[in-house]
Design an enzyme around this catalytic site. Structure first.
Site, PDB file in Angstrom:
ATOM      1  N   ARG A 138       0.825  -1.213   0.000  1.00 36.16           N
ATOM      2  CA  ARG A 138       0.000   0.000   0.000  1.00 36.16           C
ATOM      3  C   ARG A 138       0.861   1.265   0.000  1.00 36.16           C
ATOM      4  O   ARG A 138       0.504   2.277   0.601  1.00 36.16           O
ATOM      5  CB  ARG A 138      -0.967   0.001   1.195  1.00 36.16           C
ATOM      6  CG  ARG A 138      -2.158  -0.920   0.971  1.00 36.16           C
ATOM      7  CD  ARG A 138      -3.100  -0.885   2.143  1.00 36.16           C
ATOM      8  NE  ARG A 138      -2.464  -1.442   3.323  1.00 36.16           N
ATOM      9  CZ  ARG A 138      -2.764  -1.141   4.580  1.00 36.16           C
ATOM     10  NH1 ARG A 138      -3.721  -0.263   4.813  1.00 36.16           N
ATOM     11  NH2 ARG A 138      -2.150  -1.696   5.582  1.00 36.16           N
ATOM     12  N   LYS A 160     -20.591   4.674  -6.633  1.00 34.52           N
ATOM     13  CA  LYS A 160     -20.104   3.338  -6.953  1.00 34.52           C
ATOM     14  C   LYS A 160     -19.816   3.161  -8.442  1.00 34.52           C
ATOM     15  O   LYS A 160     -20.597   3.576  -9.285  1.00 34.52           O
ATOM     16  CB  LYS A 160     -21.202   2.331  -6.599  1.00 34.52           C
ATOM     17  CG  LYS A 160     -20.992   1.597  -5.330  1.00 34.52           C
ATOM     18  CD  LYS A 160     -22.248   0.815  -5.013  1.00 34.52           C
ATOM     19  CE  LYS A 160     -22.312  -0.474  -5.794  1.00 34.52           C
ATOM     20  NZ  LYS A 160     -21.432  -1.500  -5.245  1.00 34.52           N
ATOM     21  N   ILE A 167     -28.227   4.572  15.361  1.00 34.33           N
ATOM     22  CA  ILE A 167     -28.088   3.485  14.377  1.00 34.33           C
ATOM     23  C   ILE A 167     -27.175   2.367  14.880  1.00 34.33           C
ATOM     24  O   ILE A 167     -27.103   1.298  14.289  1.00 34.33           O
ATOM     25  CB  ILE A 167     -27.619   4.054  13.023  1.00 34.33           C
ATOM     26  CG1 ILE A 167     -28.595   5.119  12.548  1.00 34.33           C
ATOM     27  CG2 ILE A 167     -27.472   2.994  11.954  1.00 34.33           C
ATOM     28  CD1 ILE A 167     -30.044   4.660  12.423  1.00 34.33           C
ATOM     29  N   GLU A 203     -21.148  -0.793  19.861  1.00 32.34           N
ATOM     30  CA  GLU A 203     -20.279  -1.504  18.897  1.00 32.34           C
ATOM     31  C   GLU A 203     -18.783  -1.256  19.091  1.00 32.34           C
ATOM     32  O   GLU A 203     -18.003  -1.340  18.135  1.00 32.34           O
ATOM     33  CB  GLU A 203     -20.690  -1.170  17.447  1.00 32.34           C
ATOM     34  CG  GLU A 203     -22.126  -1.533  17.126  1.00 32.34           C
ATOM     35  CD  GLU A 203     -22.546  -1.181  15.677  1.00 32.34           C
ATOM     36  OE1 GLU A 203     -21.691  -1.115  14.795  1.00 32.34           O
ATOM     37  OE2 GLU A 203     -23.760  -0.988  15.459  1.00 32.34           O
ATOM     38  N   ASP A 216     -28.679  -4.757  10.049  1.00 35.23           N
ATOM     39  CA  ASP A 216     -28.290  -3.707   9.093  1.00 35.23           C
ATOM     40  C   ASP A 216     -28.104  -4.254   7.687  1.00 35.23           C
ATOM     41  O   ASP A 216     -27.438  -5.263   7.499  1.00 35.23           O
ATOM     42  CB  ASP A 216     -26.943  -3.089   9.527  1.00 35.23           C
ATOM     43  CG  ASP A 216     -27.062  -2.260  10.794  1.00 35.23           C
ATOM     44  OD1 ASP A 216     -28.098  -1.601  10.964  1.00 35.23           O
ATOM     45  OD2 ASP A 216     -26.110  -2.272  11.597  1.00 35.23           O
ATOM     46  N   HIS A 236     -31.556  -1.166   8.819  1.00 29.47           N
ATOM     47  CA  HIS A 236     -31.010   0.153   8.493  1.00 29.47           C
ATOM     48  C   HIS A 236     -30.336   0.108   7.130  1.00 29.47           C
ATOM     49  O   HIS A 236     -29.666  -0.863   6.793  1.00 29.47           O
ATOM     50  CB  HIS A 236     -30.005   0.577   9.568  1.00 29.47           C
ATOM     51  CG  HIS A 236     -29.108   1.690   9.123  1.00 29.47           C
ATOM     52  ND1 HIS A 236     -29.561   2.985   8.974  1.00 29.47           N
ATOM     53  CD2 HIS A 236     -27.806   1.699   8.755  1.00 29.47           C
ATOM     54  CE1 HIS A 236     -28.563   3.743   8.544  1.00 29.47           C
ATOM     55  NE2 HIS A 236     -27.489   2.979   8.397  1.00 29.47           N
ATOM     56  N   HIS A 244     -21.752  12.316   8.338  1.00 26.29           N
ATOM     57  CA  HIS A 244     -20.419  12.375   7.738  1.00 26.29           C
ATOM     58  C   HIS A 244     -19.742  13.718   7.924  1.00 26.29           C
ATOM     59  O   HIS A 244     -18.631  13.917   7.455  1.00 26.29           O
ATOM     60  CB  HIS A 244     -20.486  12.030   6.246  1.00 26.29           C
ATOM     61  CG  HIS A 244     -20.638  10.569   6.046  1.00 26.29           C
ATOM     62  ND1 HIS A 244     -21.848   9.941   6.179  1.00 26.29           N
ATOM     63  CD2 HIS A 244     -19.722   9.594   5.798  1.00 26.29           C
ATOM     64  CE1 HIS A 244     -21.669   8.643   5.986  1.00 26.29           C
ATOM     65  NE2 HIS A 244     -20.400   8.411   5.759  1.00 26.29           N
TER      66      HIS A 244
HETATM   67  N1  GLN Z   1     -24.878  -0.384  12.919  1.00 26.77           N
HETATM   68  C1  GLN Z   1     -23.853   0.136  12.080  1.00 26.77           C
HETATM   69  C2  GLN Z   1     -23.237   1.353  12.746  1.00 26.77           C
HETATM   70  O1  GLN Z   1     -23.928   2.031  13.431  1.00 26.77           O
HETATM   71  C3  GLN Z   1     -24.398   0.516  10.734  1.00 26.77           C
HETATM   72  C4  GLN Z   1     -23.288   0.973   9.814  1.00 26.77           C
HETATM   73  C5  GLN Z   1     -23.717   1.251   8.392  1.00 26.77           C
HETATM   74  O2  GLN Z   1     -24.861   1.412   8.093  1.00 26.77           O
HETATM   75  N2  GLN Z   1     -22.797   1.333   7.482  1.00 26.77           N
HETATM   76  O3  GLN Z   1     -22.072   1.646  12.551  1.00 26.77           O
HETATM   77 ZN    ZN Z   2     -25.636   3.408   7.674  1.00 23.92          ZN
END
Ligand code: GLN
Ligand code: ZN
Length: 766
Positions: free
Chosen positions: A18, A114, A437, A490, A605, A647, A700
């Site tokens: 890389r 994409k 999420i 997470e 998800d 999601h 983001h």
């Molecule tokens: N549950 C994941 C998170 O919160 C969902 C990530 C995603 O949609 N790319 O990071």
């Molecule tokens: Zn997402």
């Protein structure tokens, strides 16, 4: 003797270690100057050419290399630089180029999307008011460099006019024909200069030709190629398609070019059918993409030789070029770098370097006669056979389940209308419930802790304690914020696919199998090489711990079958959908394990569900049906009172909304802010009658959204969606954000919900 030739269509840019990525990021961080960057990039570029030359490939591409993305290169070469990047007069051309890709203080980046159905993302060319102008001849520069530095005769690559315009956006590109006519003179000039230089072949990539294109475009495509061939009659054009079979085969092969490149891997059926039905023009060269440029598996060379034999019934061998099916950009550099894989897996892999060896071997087998190369081709066949026969590939119980599979989607016990009432009684959630999420900030400390544990410097106990402390910290924060449905955050996951892959049976992990995703960002997809199997609970411990800390419901968090599939390298000996069903069965066990431990809200998800959508419209329905089957296999055995969430993010939804509905999830949360409310307007004339949360703000950006903007977002959404079914949540997980901005943003989001609840109860009283 046969004089069949060989070619490559594109080579990975990132380098075996890389080094490409490191140089770019070093430059962006101000550690190396522009001159140093360019010098380093030149070394990388030349070393890639040397490697390909050593492999003995006849036609080696140049101008496939880039400092960021090949579509951006093309736009930049045509002077399509949006005005917002022109304000800083002192800016160097290179810094403007990078600003278009990444944004800067004054201007937001160009859109990124994409590249067909791959996991590569390109920068979308933006047409302003001004007409395109030729600012450089990149293919020519690349050709000259290879000639002068390495004395190599190469074949430059250029994105074709039809594809370039079709993938562009902005005012200037809205009328296809007009836009094509604006860039055509620039293409003519490029080709003319290449011809003057004595370049023999130019590869023009037109992958859009494999998608569902309107019949009326054919005239335009004919005009384009008539003009290009007239502009440089001595320059041979290889019109290259890939990723599927070409549409309008008969017309495309008749275009006035010297060669047509077809994908005989992903477009095998269609292209072979075209070949059989319409043959192939007498005087043209066929680029036969028989080695899979996107997969990572070693080819069964005997089979490929058979395919070439079949093809040579229609095209004489002297007019065939053996090549990968597409650019090797989509596979890692070399298997040689792998040290820790199981031998049966390692032996069955072929990355870019190995694929070029396969191309060469096929070429030699045709020229020298199959028999002389029996040893080599047999080695390939036996590696594939060994893997096929390995115990990983046949887990009897997994296969037994798949064999019994019903083609009808599995059903929840009761329909949503019934579940809804039962869930309302069980959960007592407020009107417009708030949630997130799943992930909370993966701070440097979280990543550091994981590293220390992986290196063995921390014991598992210490690491788990650390994770528990993070969970506790964020459960407290969520309670203080007043969110209604909590998550554990997470913290134990690096990546939402890798985490599950490491815990399920049937997955392998390379140590260096990186591929470019966009810009300098690389991903290392897991390899699904065996039957996928649930081994033991994967998420129960952390979720249960979080639930033990609060009386509010904690949502379990799983990655769905299609997302795991679409973000992995997948075995090719069985249909993809079978693999999806295997993953779904394994996830079902996890769903049931969570439910059995009292986790009765579970989110599965599927951010990558849409990514698997085939390129041809006719194939969409089948894919979406399989996707729905897989999702429902994973989620439908729970009690009626158990609430299934899903999601999705960062794609267009309006054309797949029926399939989203068919998932039968009690609640879906969908990203909305990036598509600028497009989705909201879709609901003006289509209802959605299950639980739904539209992302209230774009995660983001580090910017903290105000209460007012979220209230106005709610105004728009609730004008078209049933407020009784509506949820309030951010766009996506918060793992890339800082703790401080996360708390502030969520506080405003909860505040917006409260304002709305008051507004509503006041309205109800009146
Ligand atoms: N549950 C994941 C998170 O919160 C969902 C990530 C995603 O949609 N790319 O990071
Ligand atoms: Zn997402």
């Amino acid at each position: 003797m046969s004089n069949i030739q060989s070619a490559n269509l594109g080579y990975p840019r990132i380098g075996g270690n890389r080094e490409w990525k490191k140089a770019l990021e070093g430059h962006w961080a101000g550690k190396i100057s522009e001159e140093e960057l360019l010098a380093e990039m030149k070394q990388i570029r030349l070393s890639h050419l040397r490697t390909q030359k050593e492999k003995g490939i006849d036609w080696i591409p140049v101008n496939d290399f880039t400092l960021y993305d090949h579509m951006l290169d093309t736009a930049y070469m045509f002077g399509l630089i949006p005005d917002r990047f022109k304000t800083d007069e002192g800016a160097s051309p290179l810094s403007v180029y990078f600003a278009m890709a990444r944004g800067n203080r004054n201007a937001s980046a160009c859109e990124m999307t994409k590249w067909f159905n791959t996991n590569y993302h390109y920068i979308v060319p933006e047409w302003g008011e001004a007409d395109p102008v030729l600012t450089a001849n990149r293919p020519l520069e690349a050709y000259r460099e290879a000639k002068s530095e390495l004395d190599m005769e190469t074949r430059p690559v250029l994105v074709g006019p039809y594809t370039f315009v079709k993938l562009s956006k902005g005012d200037g590109s809205s009328d296809l024909e007009q836009a094509v006519n604006k860039v055509l003179p620039l293409y003519e000039q490029v080709l003319h200069e290449l011809q003057a230089e004595g370049v023999q072949w130019l590869q023009i990539d037109e992958p859009v030709l494999v998608t569902t294109i309107p019949a009326e475009d054919i005239d335009l495509i004919e005009q384009i190629y008539a003009r290009l061939s007239a502009a440089a009659p001595q320059l041979k054009i290889m019109l290259q398609t890939y990723f599927d079979s070409v549409e309008f085969y008969e017309k495309i092969i008749s275009l006035p070019v010297h060669g047509i490149g077809l994908d005989f891997v992903h477009g095998l059926e269609g292209n072979l059918a075209g070949l059989k039905k319409y043959g192939f023009p007498e005087h043209k060269v066929l680029g036969a993409g028989v080695i899979n440029g996107r997969g990572i598996w070693r080819a069964d060379l005997q089979h490929e030789l058979g395919l070439l034999e079949e093809i040579s019934k229609y095209v004489s061998e002297s007019r065939i070029i053996i090549q990968p099916s597409c650019s090797l950009l989509h596979v890692p550099v070399t298997v040689k770098a792998e040290t820790a894989l199981e031998p049966v897996l390692q032996n069955a892999l072929a990355f870019a370097e190995e694929k070029l060896s396969e191309v060469k071997l096929l070429q030699r087998a045709v020229i020298e006669g199959k028999d002389r190369l029996n040893k080599e081709t047999e080695a390939a066949v036996s590696a594939v056979t060994l893997l096929n026969e390995s115990p990983h590939r046949s887990k009897k119980d997994v296969q037994a389940r798949i064999a019994q599979l019903d083609l009808e989607p599995s059903q929840r016990i009761s329909p949503f209308s019934v579940r809804r009432k039962m869930q309302r009684e069980k959960w007592h959630l407020p009107f417009l419930p708030t949630t997130t999420i799943g992930s909370f900030p993966q701070t440097p400390e979280v990543r550091k802790a994981r590293q220390l544990w992986r290196k063995g410097e921390w014991t598992s106990e210490r690491y788990q304690q650390f994770i528990q402390d993070e969970i506790e910290k964020w459960v407290t924060i969520q309670e203080e914020l007043g969110l209604d449905v909590l998550v554990h955050g997470e913290f134990e996951r690096t990546d939402m696919v890798e985490f599950f892959g490491e815990k399920l049976g049937g997955f392998g992990f390379t140590s260096n199998g990186w591929v470019q995703s966009y810009g300098s960002r690389c991903v290392k997809p897991p390899i699904i090489f065996g039957d996928v199997q649930f081994l033991k609970p994967m998420t129960v411990r952390e979720t249960q711990y979080a639930q033990s800390l609060t009386s509010k419901p904690v949502k379990g968090m799983l990655t769905g079958p299609l997302t795991i599939l679409n973000w992995s390298f997948v075995r090719e000996d069985i249909p993809r959908e079978t693999v999806a069903f295997q993953i779904a069965f394994a996830l079902r066990e996890e769903v049931e394990a969570l439910e059995a431990c009292g986790i009765e809200m579970i989110q599965v998800d599927e951010p990558a569900l849409r990514e698997g959508l085939p390129l041809k419209k006719d194939d969409h329905e089948h894919y979406l049906h399989q996707a729905v089957l897989a999702f429902r296999l994973a989620t439908s055995t729970v009690r009626d009172t158990t609430q299934i969430h899903t999601h999705m993010c960062y794609c267009e939804f309006h054309d797949i909304i029926d399939s989203i509905r068919a998932l039968d999830a009690d609640v879906v949360s969908i990203e909305t802010s990036r598509s600028h409310g497009e989705l909201v307007s879709h609901f003006e004339d289509h209802t959605y009658d299950l639980g739904i949360g539209l992302g209230m703000y774009d995660i983001h950006s580090p910017r903290v959204p105000s209460v007012e903007e979220m209230v106005s977002m709610l105004d728009r959404a609730l004008a078209v969606l049933d407020p009784e079914l509506f949820w309030i949540n951010p766009d996506c997980g918060l793992k890339t954000r800082g703790a401080d901005e996360t708390v502030k943003s969520l506080r405003n989001m909860v505040e917006a919900a409260k304002i709305y609840r008051q507004k509503y109860s006041a309205a109800l009283k009146n």
